[in-house]
Design an enzyme around this catalytic site. Sequence first.
Site, PDB file in Angstrom:
ATOM      1  N   ASP A  18       2.464 -24.299 -14.293  1.00 22.05           N
ATOM      2  CA  ASP A  18       0.953 -23.072 -15.046  1.00 22.05           C
ATOM      3  C   ASP A  18       0.200 -23.239 -13.767  1.00 22.05           C
ATOM      4  O   ASP A  18       0.331 -24.272 -12.911  1.00 22.05           O
ATOM      5  CB  ASP A  18       0.262 -24.514 -16.109  1.00 22.05           C
ATOM      6  CG  ASP A  18      -0.068 -23.947 -16.959  1.00 22.05           C
ATOM      7  OD1 ASP A  18      -0.724 -22.128 -16.564  1.00 22.05           O
ATOM      8  OD2 ASP A  18      -1.413 -24.775 -17.362  1.00 22.05           O
ATOM      9  N   ASP A  20      -4.057 -22.976 -13.394  1.00 19.63           N
ATOM     10  CA  ASP A  20      -5.343 -23.469 -13.916  1.00 19.63           C
ATOM     11  C   ASP A  20      -4.504 -25.388 -14.389  1.00 19.63           C
ATOM     12  O   ASP A  20      -3.814 -25.196 -15.604  1.00 19.63           O
ATOM     13  CB  ASP A  20      -6.339 -23.071 -14.904  1.00 19.63           C
ATOM     14  CG  ASP A  20      -6.617 -21.501 -14.426  1.00 19.63           C
ATOM     15  OD1 ASP A  20      -7.163 -21.582 -12.961  1.00 19.63           O
ATOM     16  OD2 ASP A  20      -7.239 -20.927 -14.844  1.00 19.63           O
TER      17      ASP A  20
END
Length: 218
Positions: A18, A20
């Site tokens: 991922d 953020d």
Amino acid sequence: MVSADFAERPVKKLVLFDVDGTLSPARQRASPEIIQLLRELRKQVAIGFVGGSDLVKISEQLSVGDINVLEEFDFGFAENGLTAYRLGKPLESQSFIKTVGEKDYQELVNFILHYIADMNIPIKRGTFVEFRNGMINVSPIGRNATVQERNDFEAYDKEHHVRADFVEILREKFGRLNLTFSIGGQISFDVFPHGWDKTYCLRHVEKDNFEEIHFFGD
Ligand code: M1P
């Protein structure tokens, strides 16, 4: 067997990250240490990023100097894979409007705008529906709200369930469109077809036959 493009990596696995909150703090740049670590890891396994935001924003966060982010990863998935790259080359892309269709979208957006027009809340600002490539984002107060106005709306919504009531009606009325209504942030909710979450990108890696796929996210 893993595809020829990855046959020389000692470990035939794919590691997806991922963006953020994992590779970088939310909406900020990744540190040089993280980028260096990814380069080392890539010598062993195939690596990819899967971010919810668009490629422009992810590139700003993960690029180092003049190097294109797509050269640093084997797989690049922006908007959870609606925009997808494999070894720097684009794969088939997808969009909200292509999938939902203009007619149904207009029915939905007209209903939303009427509903917001009739809504009584302490303040309204502007941009009540933001049209994005992979979703629409709906905000009763409007996306032009200031930080203070956001915080105030969030507190008001906790008490009055403005967004929860809104999405309940939309789920009932537009169930046939197979859309997910997701309340995530402070002032809005996202609307996108079922399954267009982080798992969407997996369809792009099936053909490579990795032994395992690992995902790291917050
Ligand atoms: O990341 C969660 C959400 O962040 C924003 O929501 P809000 O403006 O309501 O705080 C939006 O970018 C939204 O799309 C996203 O899901």
